[in-house]
Design an enzyme around this catalytic site. Structure first.
Site, PDB file in Angstrom:
ATOM      1  N   SER A 138       1.325 -16.330 -15.873  1.00  0.00           N
ATOM      2  CA  SER A 138       1.646 -16.662 -17.257  1.00  0.00           C
ATOM      3  C   SER A 138       2.826 -15.783 -17.676  1.00  0.00           C
ATOM      4  O   SER A 138       3.159 -14.812 -16.983  1.00  0.00           O
ATOM      5  CB  SER A 138       0.425 -16.343 -18.128  1.00  0.00           C
ATOM      6  OG  SER A 138       0.753 -16.312 -19.489  1.00  0.00           O
ATOM      7  N   TYR A 151      -6.988 -11.297 -21.476  1.00  0.00           N
ATOM      8  CA  TYR A 151      -6.251 -12.398 -20.826  1.00  0.00           C
ATOM      9  C   TYR A 151      -4.941 -11.880 -20.228  1.00  0.00           C
ATOM     10  O   TYR A 151      -4.627 -12.155 -19.062  1.00  0.00           O
ATOM     11  CB  TYR A 151      -5.969 -13.521 -21.830  1.00  0.00           C
ATOM     12  CG  TYR A 151      -5.093 -14.614 -21.230  1.00  0.00           C
ATOM     13  CD1 TYR A 151      -5.601 -15.474 -20.263  1.00  0.00           C
ATOM     14  CD2 TYR A 151      -3.763 -14.769 -21.616  1.00  0.00           C
ATOM     15  CE1 TYR A 151      -4.812 -16.464 -19.680  1.00  0.00           C
ATOM     16  CE2 TYR A 151      -2.969 -15.753 -21.045  1.00  0.00           C
ATOM     17  CZ  TYR A 151      -3.494 -16.602 -20.085  1.00  0.00           C
ATOM     18  OH  TYR A 151      -2.704 -17.571 -19.505  1.00  0.00           O
TER      19      TYR A 151
HETATM   20  N1  LIG Z   1      -1.364 -23.614 -21.783  1.00  0.00           N
HETATM   21  C1  LIG Z   1      -0.650 -22.515 -21.844  1.00  0.00           C
HETATM   22  O1  LIG Z   1       0.002 -22.218 -22.873  1.00  0.00           O
HETATM   23  C2  LIG Z   1      -0.568 -21.597 -20.648  1.00  0.00           C
HETATM   24  C3  LIG Z   1       0.410 -20.589 -20.656  1.00  0.00           C
HETATM   25  C4  LIG Z   1       0.503 -19.742 -19.576  1.00  0.00           C
HETATM   26  C5  LIG Z   1      -0.368 -19.874 -18.499  1.00  0.00           C
HETATM   27  N2  LIG Z   1      -1.294 -20.852 -18.516  1.00  0.00           N
HETATM   28  C6  LIG Z   1      -2.204 -20.938 -17.353  1.00  0.00           C
HETATM   29  O2  LIG Z   1      -2.160 -22.238 -16.804  1.00  0.00           O
HETATM   30  C7  LIG Z   1      -3.400 -22.527 -16.162  1.00  0.00           C
HETATM   31  C8  LIG Z   1      -3.888 -23.903 -16.593  1.00  0.00           C
HETATM   32  O3  LIG Z   1      -4.121 -23.870 -17.987  1.00  0.00           O
HETATM   33  P1  LIG Z   1      -3.981 -25.149 -18.918  1.00  0.00           P
HETATM   34  O4  LIG Z   1      -3.094 -24.767 -20.024  1.00  0.00           O
HETATM   35  O5  LIG Z   1      -3.679 -26.362 -18.127  1.00  0.00           O
HETATM   36  O6  LIG Z   1      -5.469 -25.165 -19.495  1.00  0.00           O
HETATM   37  P2  LIG Z   1      -6.508 -26.338 -19.768  1.00  0.00           P
HETATM   38  O7  LIG Z   1      -5.831 -27.580 -20.206  1.00  0.00           O
HETATM   39  O8  LIG Z   1      -7.533 -25.722 -20.651  1.00  0.00           O
HETATM   40  O9  LIG Z   1      -7.143 -26.600 -18.314  1.00  0.00           O
HETATM   41  C9  LIG Z   1      -7.949 -25.651 -17.688  1.00  0.00           C
HETATM   42  C10 LIG Z   1      -8.560 -26.287 -16.448  1.00  0.00           C
HETATM   43  O10 LIG Z   1      -9.372 -25.271 -15.826  1.00  0.00           O
HETATM   44  C11 LIG Z   1     -10.672 -25.790 -15.612  1.00  0.00           C
HETATM   45  N3  LIG Z   1     -11.659 -24.726 -15.777  1.00  0.00           N
HETATM   46  C12 LIG Z   1     -11.911 -23.996 -16.893  1.00  0.00           C
HETATM   47  N4  LIG Z   1     -12.942 -23.171 -16.692  1.00  0.00           N
HETATM   48  C13 LIG Z   1     -13.350 -23.392 -15.409  1.00  0.00           C
HETATM   49  C14 LIG Z   1     -14.381 -22.860 -14.625  1.00  0.00           C
HETATM   50  N5  LIG Z   1     -15.231 -21.935 -15.111  1.00  0.00           N
HETATM   51  N6  LIG Z   1     -14.530 -23.309 -13.362  1.00  0.00           N
HETATM   52  C15 LIG Z   1     -13.704 -24.252 -12.862  1.00  0.00           C
HETATM   53  N7  LIG Z   1     -12.697 -24.788 -13.565  1.00  0.00           N
HETATM   54  C16 LIG Z   1     -12.542 -24.375 -14.828  1.00  0.00           C
HETATM   55  C17 LIG Z   1     -10.854 -26.878 -16.677  1.00  0.00           C
HETATM   56  O11 LIG Z   1     -11.746 -27.873 -16.204  1.00  0.00           O
HETATM   57  P3  LIG Z   1     -13.296 -28.009 -16.575  1.00  0.00           P
HETATM   58  O12 LIG Z   1     -13.456 -27.680 -18.022  1.00  0.00           O
HETATM   59  O13 LIG Z   1     -13.609 -29.423 -16.211  1.00  0.00           O
HETATM   60  O14 LIG Z   1     -13.982 -27.044 -15.674  1.00  0.00           O
HETATM   61  C18 LIG Z   1      -9.449 -27.467 -16.749  1.00  0.00           C
HETATM   62  O15 LIG Z   1      -9.283 -28.459 -15.774  1.00  0.00           O
HETATM   63  C19 LIG Z   1      -4.341 -21.364 -16.533  1.00  0.00           C
HETATM   64  O16 LIG Z   1      -4.415 -20.452 -15.459  1.00  0.00           O
HETATM   65  C20 LIG Z   1      -3.658 -20.710 -17.727  1.00  0.00           C
HETATM   66  O17 LIG Z   1      -3.960 -19.340 -17.831  1.00  0.00           O
HETATM   67  C21 LIG Z   1      -1.429 -21.715 -19.558  1.00  0.00           C
END
Ligand SMILES: NC(=O)c1ccc[n+]([C@@H]2O[C@H](COP(=O)([O-])OP(=O)(O)OC[C@H]3O[C@@H](n4cnc5c(N)ncnc54)[C@H](OP(=O)(O)O)[C@@H]3O)[C@@H](O)[C@H]2O)c1
Length: 264
Positions: A138, A151
Site C-alpha cells: 500500500s 494497518y
Molecule cells: N482500496 C484501497 O484504497 C487500498 C489501498 C492500498 C492498498 N490496498 C490493498 O489492496 C488489497 C485489496 O484490497 P481491496 O481494496 O480490493 O479490498 P476489498 O474490496 O475489501 O477486497 C478484499 C478482498 O479480501 C478478501 N478477504 C477479506 N478478509 C479475508 C479473510 N479473512 N480471508 C480471506 N479473504 C479475505 C475479501 O473477500 P471475502 O470477504 O469474500 O473473504 C475480498 O475479496 C488489500 O491488501 C489492501 O490492503 C487497498
C-alpha cells in the site's frame, strides 16, 4: 496444471485482477471467504475466457487458513506458479479504543497468512526453479500513519518482507514483486473497522484509482518483471517525496493535521 492463485478475489482489486488475468488466459485459483461469489466468479471466468478457474473457500484471518489453502491446492493437483497475496483489510481510529481482536485478525490476514502462503508455495517454486510472487502492499507501506497505525505497520511489514524476499529468491530465478496501490474505490473503506469518522478524515482528498486501473498496473509491472511498483504516477511521486522526510516528522505532522480536522 499451472495456475495463478489470487487471494481476495470476491471484490475490489483482486476481482479486477482475476478478470484481467483470465482475459490473458491465466488459469486461476481464487481464494476468499464468500463461497457463493467464488462459485459464480469461477464459472463466469471459465466460460467467458475459456480458462480453468477453480476456487478455495478459506478464512485467511484465522491461523490455519493459509495451510488449508496449500493443502487444497495440492489435493486439486494444481501447481501455483504465480501467487498473488492480495487479500487484506484495514482499520482506522485511535489505537487504544480500536477493537483488539479485529486488529489481531488484521495482522493474521495482512501478515501471518501472507508469510505462510509465501513459505508454502515458495518451497515448490524453488524445487521447479520458476515462479512469481506478488505481495500487495500500500502507500501505507512507506509511512507510519497515526490513526491507521496497525494497518500502516502491517503494510510496512509487507514491504520489508517482500523486498528482502526479492533478493533471497534471485538465485533461484523466482520473481518477487511488491505492488503498492494508492487509495482505490473498493469495499476496503466500507468495513466496520474502516467506515468511521477517522476513516473518512484519513482518506479525504486522496487521489483515487478504480480497481480496474490498479489491475492494469499490476499486469504491466508483472510483464515488465518489476520488483516494486507503486500504482499511479502521483502515488509513486508521493512515495518518493515522502521518503525524503524523516518518518518521525511525517507522523507528527500527519497526526496534528488529522486531529485538527477532527476538531480535537
Ligand atoms: N482500496 C484501497 O484504497 C487500498 C489501498 C492500498 C492498498 N490496498 C490493498 O489492496 C488489497 C485489496 O484490497 P481491496 O481494496 O480490493 O479490498 P476489498 O474490496 O475489501 O477486497 C478484499 C478482498 O479480501 C478478501 N478477504 C477479506 N478478509 C479475508 C479473510 N479473512 N480471508 C480471506 N479473504 C479475505 C475479501 O473477500 P471475502 O470477504 O469474500 O473473504 C475480498 O475479496 C488489500 O491488501 C489492501 O490492503 C487497498
Amino acid at each position: 496444471m499451472n495456475v495463478t492463485l489470487i487471494t481476495g478475489t470476491t471484490s475490489g482489486i483482486g476481482e479486477a485482477l482475476a478478470h484481467q488475468l483470465a482475459a490473458k488466459k491465466h488459469n486461476l485459483l481464487l481464494v476468499a471467504r464468500t463461497e457463493k461469489k467464488l462459485k459464480e466468479q469461477s464459472q463466469y471466468l471459465s466460460s467467458q475466457f475459456g480458462i480453468v478457474a477453480d476456487f478455495i473457500v478459506a478464512d485467511l484471518g484465522k491461523p490455519g487458513g493459509a495451510f488449508y489453502v496449500y493443502e487444497q491446492a495440492k489435493k486439486k493437483n494444481l501447481n501455483v506458479n504465480i501467487l498473488v497475496n492480495n487479500a487484506g483489510i484495514g482499520s482506522s481510529g485511535e489505537f487504544v479504543t480500536n477493537n483488539l481482536q479485529s486488529e489481531l485478525e488484521l495482522l493474521q490476514l495482512n501478515n501471518s497468512s501472507l508469510v505462510a502462503l509465501c513459505s508454502l508455495f515458495l518451497a515448490d517454486m524453488k524445487s521447479t526453479g520458476s515462479g512469481t510472487i506478488i505481495n500487495v502492499g500500500s502507500m501505507a507501506s512507506f509511512f507510519p500513519i497515526p490513526y491507521m497505525s496497525v494497518y500502516a505497520a502491517s503494510k510496512m511489514f509487507v514491504r520489508s518482507f517482500t523486498q528482502a524476499l526479492t533478493e533471497e529468491c534471485k538465485p533461484y530465478g523466482i520473481k518477487v514483486m511488491l505492488f503498492c496501490p494508492g487509495f482505490t474505490s473498493t469495499n476496503f473503506m466500507n468495513t466496520s473497522a474502516n467506515n468511521n469518522a477517522w476513516g473518512k478524515i484519513l482518506t479525504q482528498g486522496a487521489i483515487e484509482q478504480t480497481p480496474e486501473q490498479v489491475a492494469v498496473q499490476v499486469i504491466k509491472a508483472l510483464e515488465r518483471r518489476k520488483s516494486i511498483h507503486v500504482s499511479g504516477f502521483q502515488n509513486a511521486m508521493s512515495a518518493k517525496l515522502g521518503s525524503l522526510i524523516p518518518s518521525t516528522t511525517l507522523a507528527r505532522v500527519f497526526a496534528q493535521r488529522k486531529r485538527k480536522e477532527m476538531g480535537l
